[in-house]
Design a protein around this motif. Structure first.
Motif, PDB file in Angstrom:
ATOM      1  N   ASN A  37       0.829  -1.214   0.000  1.00 21.45           N
ATOM      2  CA  ASN A  37       0.000   0.000   0.000  1.00 21.45           C
ATOM      3  C   ASN A  37       0.854   1.249   0.000  1.00 21.45           C
ATOM      4  OD1 ASN A  37      -2.525  -1.242   0.016  1.00 21.45           O
ATOM      5  ND2 ASN A  37      -2.436  -1.551   2.246  1.00 21.45           N
ATOM      6  N   GLU A  48     -11.430   5.716  -2.515  1.00 19.40           N
ATOM      7  CA  GLU A  48     -10.764   4.437  -2.260  1.00 19.40           C
ATOM      8  C   GLU A  48     -11.442   3.687  -1.116  1.00 19.40           C
ATOM      9  OE1 GLU A  48      -8.617   2.992  -4.004  1.00 19.40           O
ATOM     10  OE2 GLU A  48      -7.843   4.580  -5.304  1.00 19.40           O
ATOM     11  N   GLN A  79     -11.480  -0.133  -0.622  1.00 19.14           N
ATOM     12  CA  GLN A  79     -10.087  -0.543  -0.403  1.00 19.14           C
ATOM     13  C   GLN A  79      -9.588   0.104   0.887  1.00 19.14           C
ATOM     14  OE1 GLN A  79      -8.510  -2.769  -2.353  1.00 19.14           O
ATOM     15  NE2 GLN A  79     -10.482  -2.931  -3.383  1.00 19.14           N
ATOM     16  N   TYR A 106      -5.765   0.350   1.744  1.00 15.41           N
ATOM     17  CA  TYR A 106      -5.118   1.451   1.027  1.00 15.41           C
ATOM     18  C   TYR A 106      -5.615   2.791   1.566  1.00 15.41           C
ATOM     19  CZ  TYR A 106      -3.409   4.184  -2.933  1.00 15.41           C
ATOM     20  OH  TYR A 106      -2.769   5.102  -3.710  1.00 15.41           O
ATOM     21  N   GLY A 107      -6.918   2.874   1.880  1.00 15.79           N
ATOM     22  CA  GLY A 107      -7.486   4.091   2.464  1.00 15.79           C
ATOM     23  C   GLY A 107      -6.773   4.449   3.759  1.00 15.79           C
TER      24      GLY A 107
END
Lengths: 306, 366
Positions: free
Chosen positions: A62, A262, A268, A271-272
Motif C-alpha cells: 500500500n 478508495e 479498499q 489502502y485508504g
C-alpha cells in the motif's frame, strides 16, 4: 506529612476521575483507531468483503502504491495549489473586514457584524446549492453582472484553470468566526498603546505594523491553525459542488476525495488507511513546524507583565 | 464666573467655522465608510438574495431569464368588440412619442391592433413588429416551491432526525465537557499539559485519519445505518467545548467552591451547585455551537447513513435532494432556504451569546 500526601493523591484521583471521560474517549476514538489504521495500512483490508477474499498481510504494498501513484501526487498538488489561494483568503479577508468593522467611522456596527457572520452558520451543503446556481453561466447572477459591465466571464466552475480560484472565492463565506475573533481582539487592544506611539510620531502604517499586528498575533496563530485544519478536511465543497470525481478534468481531485473514493466507493480500506496515515504524518509535521515558528512571531501579553 | 461664561458660550450659536468644517468632514468620513461597508455587505449576501428571489420563481420564469419573478400582464376587456377576451399587455411607443400600456388584440406581422384597457371601445392601429415590444410585467412570486421542497425533503422527518442527533449529542457533550473542564481547572491532575495537547491534537487532526478503523468497528457492531456512531463520540467530551468551558472556569473565583468543599460537599455536588449556576452563559454557548455543528455535520452522516433515508439529518438529506432535483433550480433554492431558516433564526435570537463567546475565546488565546 503522610496526611498531606494522601490529601494530594486524593485530589489527583478525584481530578483524574473527572478527566476520565476524555482519557477514555481520546484512547478509544483517537489513539487506538490511529494504531489500528497504521496496522491496516499493511493489509488488504476491505470494508465490505468481496468474493470471499480474506484479510491478508501485504507488507509495504500500500505504501509503495501511495508513493508511485500519479493520482495521489495530483491530489497533493491540487491541495497545495488550493492552499496558496485559500490560506491568504482565510487570513486577510477576515482581518480586513474586522479592521473595517471596528472603524470609529462606521455606523450600525452590530448590523454589519451580523451580516458578514451569517453566511458562516448556514449549512454548507445549502450554501453550495446556492453558489452552484449563483455562478451558473445561464441564469446565475454573477456571470450576468459581469456581462452587464461588458466582461465575458469564463466558466468559473467548469474551467480547470479557474475552478480552484472560484473555490477560494466561495470560501469567503466561511470567514465569520475568524472575523469575529479578530474583531474581539482589535476591540481589546488598549487605546493608550496607539496614543503613546502616536505621540512618538508613528504613522498609521507603523501603528498597524508595530502595534496592531503583534497584538493580533495569538488570534492569527489560532486562525491559521483553523485554516490549515479546514484545508486538511476540505471535502464537502468540491464533493457537493463538483461531484466525487474531482471535476472538471481532475482539477479539484483533492487528496480527501481520493481517500473517500478508495475507502467508501471501492472499499479498499487498507489502502485508504495508508492514505489517512500519510495525511496524519503531513498534518503532524505542518503543525509541529507551525508551533515551532510561532515562538518567533506570536506575541503573548503576559510576557510583558513584570 | 466660569460657570456663567461657559453657560453663555454654550448658548451661543456655533459660528466657529473650523469647528463645523471639522464636524462635516467627520460626517462625510463616516458616511463614506458606512457606504463602502454597505456595498461590501450587499455583495457578500447577494447569493442569499439570489436564493430568496429564485425560490419564488416558476420554471417558466427561470427560462425567461428575468432577474425578478415576473410574469407578463394580461387584461380582460370589459367592453367593445373584444369584450370578455383576455389579452397580453405591451409597452407601445406611439407616434406621438408617448409610451402606453396597451392590450394586443390582433397581432400582425407588420401592423397590429391594440386597445387601451381604460378605453376598450377604441381600437388603435399600430405599425411595427409587436414581437419587438417589451411586455408589461408584474411581480408574480410563487410560494409553491416551499411546499414542494418540504415534502420532497420529508422535512418533518429530517427535522426529527437532526433534532435527535443534535439533542442527544448536545446533552452528551455538555455533561462530559463540563466534567472534564472542571477536572482540569480545579484539581492537580497528573500530566495536565499532555492532556491539553491531546485536546488540541483532536482539533487539528482531520477526522479522516481515524475513520477507517472506527467505521470498521461500527460495521462490526452492526450499527452502521443508525444514529449511534454520530452520538456516542460526544459522550467523551469534545476538545473545543472543553477549551471554552475551561477558560470560563479559570476566570470564576475559587472562593465559593473552596468554601463548599470545606463544608464537606463532594466535588460533584460543588460542581453542580456552585460552578454550573455561574456558567450558564458558556454552557448555552456550547449548546448553540453544538447545535450548529450537528446541523452542519456532513461527512459522518454521509458515510454512516448513506442510503438510509428515514434516518438522515438535514445536511445529507439536502445533499441527496440536490442530487435528485439538480435541474429544478427554484425547488433547490427553496430547499436551501428551508434548511437555513432555523440556524439563522437561532443565530439572530442569540447573537449576544455568540459575540461574548468570541470574546472569551480571544481571552483564552492570549
Amino acid at each position: 506529612m503522610g496526611g498531606r500526601r494522601s490529601l494530594e493523591s486524593r485530589e489527583q484521583t478525584r481530578g483524574l476521575a473527572f478527566v476520565a471521560p476524555w482519557l477514555v474517549g481520546f484512547s478509544a476514538l483517537f489513539v487506538v483507531p490511529l494504531l489500528l489504521s497504521f496496522a491496516a495500512s499493511f493489509t488488504s483490508f476491505e470494508l465490505v468483503e468481496t468474493d470471499g477474499r480474506s484479510l491478508q498481510w501485504v507488507g509495504l504494498d500500500n505504501w509503495r502504491e501511495l508513493v508511485s501513484n500519479d493520482d495521489v501526487l495530483d491530489g497533493v498538488l491540487v491541495t497545495l495549489r488550493f492552499a496558496l489561494l485559500y490560506i491568504p483568503v482565510s487570513l486577510l479577508v477576515p482581518l480586513a473586514l474586522a479592521y473595517l468593522l471596528t472603524s470609529r467611522n462606521l455606523w450600525a456596527k452590530g448590523l454589519f457584524r451580523a451580516t458578514f457572520f451569517v453566511p458562516s452558520i448556514v449549512p454548507l451543503v445549502a450554501a453550495m446549492m446556492v453558489w452552484q446556481f449563483f455562478l451558473n453561466d445561464r441564469s446565475g447572477w454573477l456571470p450576468r453582472l459581469f456581462r452587464s459591465i461588458g466582461i465575458d466571464p469564463p466558466l468559473v466552475l467548469g474551467d480547470p484553470d479557474w475552478v480552484l480560484a472560484t473555490l477560494a472565492f466561495i470560501s469567503i463565506w466561511g470567514i465569520g468566526t475568524a472575523m469575529m475573533l479578530y474583531i474581539a481582539a482589535l476591540d481589546g487592544i488598549p487605546q493608550d498603546l496607539y496614543e503613546a506611539a502616536h505621540l512618538d510620531g508613528a504613522g498609521s502604517w507603523q501603528l498597524f505594523r508595530d502595534i496592531t499586528l503583534p497584538m493580533l498575533s495569538p488570534v492569527t496563530l489560532f486562525n491559521l491553525i483553523i485554516t490549515l485544519t479546514g484545508l486538511g478536511q476540505y471535502f464537502l465543497v468540491p464533493f457537493v459542488l463538483l461531484g466525487p470525481d474531482g471535476n472538471p478534468e481532475g482539477a479539484t481531485d483533492f487528496f480527501t476525495l481520493i481517500f473517500y473514493r478508495e475507502t467508501f466507493v471501492f472499499f479498499q480500506a487498507g489502502y485508504g488507511a495508508t492514505l489517512a496515515w500519510a495525511m496524519f504524518l503531513v498534518v503532524l509535521a505542518v503543525s509541529a513546524l507551525l508551533f515551532w515558528t510561532s515562538k518567533y512571531w506570536v506575541h503573548y501579553e503576559y510576557e510583558e507583565r513584570p | 464666573m466660569t460657570t456663567v461664561s461657559r453657560a453663555l458660550r454654550a448658548r451661543e450659536p456655533r459660528t466657529n467655522y473650523a469647528d463645523t468644517n471639522q464636524e462635516s468632514r467627520r460626517f462625510l468620513r463616516q458616511a463614506g465608510t458606512t457606504l463602502f461597508a454597505s456595498v461590501l455587505a450587499v455583495g457578500f449576501v447577494l447569493p442569499l438574495v439570489f436564493m430568496i428571489v429564485t425560490s419564488l420563481k416558476t420554471e417558466q420564469q427561470i427560462a425567461a431569464q428575468s432577474i425578478l419573478p415576473q410574469s407578463p400582464t394580461t387584461v380582460v376587456l370589459s367592453a367593445g368588440p373584444f369584450a370578455g377576451g383576455e389579452f397580453e399587455v405591451f409597452a407601445v411607443p406611439l407616434p406621438s412619442g408617448e409610451l402606453r400600456s396597451l392590450a394586443l388584440v390582433r397581432p400582425g406581422r407588420e401592423a397590429s391592433t391594440f386597445i387601451d384597457p381604460r378605453d376598450p371601445t377604441t381600437a388603435i392601429e399600430w405599425d411595427g413588429r409587436w414581437r419587438a415590444l417589451e411586455p408589461v410585467v408584474v411581480l408574480d412570486p410563487t410560494f409553491s416551491n416551499f411546499g414542494e421542497a418540504w415534502s420532497a425533503l420529508d422535512f418533518l422527518i429530517v427535522l426529527r432526525n437532526t433534532g435527535v442527533i443534535a439533542g442527544l449529542g448536545m446533552a452528551a457533550t455538555l455533561i462530559s465537557s463540563t466534567l472534564v473542564a472542571y477536572g482540569l481547572t480545579r484539581f492537580r491532575v497528573p500530566g495536565k499539559r499532555l492532556i491539553l495537547a491531546s485536546l488540541l491534537a483532536t482539533i487539528i487532526m482531520p477526522g479522516f485519519v481515524t475513520i477507517v478503523p472506527t467505521y470498521a468497528i461500527w460495521l462490526h457492531l452492526d450499527l452502521v445505518g443508525t444514529w449511534w456512531p454520530l452520538i456516542v463520540p460526544h459522550l467523551f467530551g469534545s476538545a473545543f467545548n472543553v477549551f471554552i468551558l475551561r477558560q470560563f472556569f479559570l476566570s470564576i473565583s475559587r472562593d465559593l467552591d473552596e468554601a463548599a468543599m470545606m463544608d464537606g460537599a463532594s466535588p460533584l455536588y460543588t460542581l453542580l451547585t456552585v460552578i454550573v449556576p455561574q456558567a450558564k452563559g458558556p454552557l448555552i454557548a456550547v449548546s448553540l455551537f453544538h447545535f450548529l455543528f450537528a446541523w452542519n455535520d456532513f461527512f459522518g452522516p454521509l458515510v454512516y447513513l448513506a442510503g438510509v433515508r428515514d434516518r438522515q439529518p438535514i445536511s445529507v438529506a439536502l445533499f441527496e435532494f440536490f442530487g435528485l432535483f439538480d435541474t429544478a433550480i427554484p425547488l433547490v433554492q427553496a430547499g436551501a432556504l428551508l434548511s437555513m431558516a432555523i440556524p439563522i433564526a437561532v443565530f439572530l435570537s442569540a447573537q449576544r451569546v455568540f459575540l461574548r463567546s468570541h470574546g472569551h475565546l480571544v481571552g483564552a488565546l492570549k
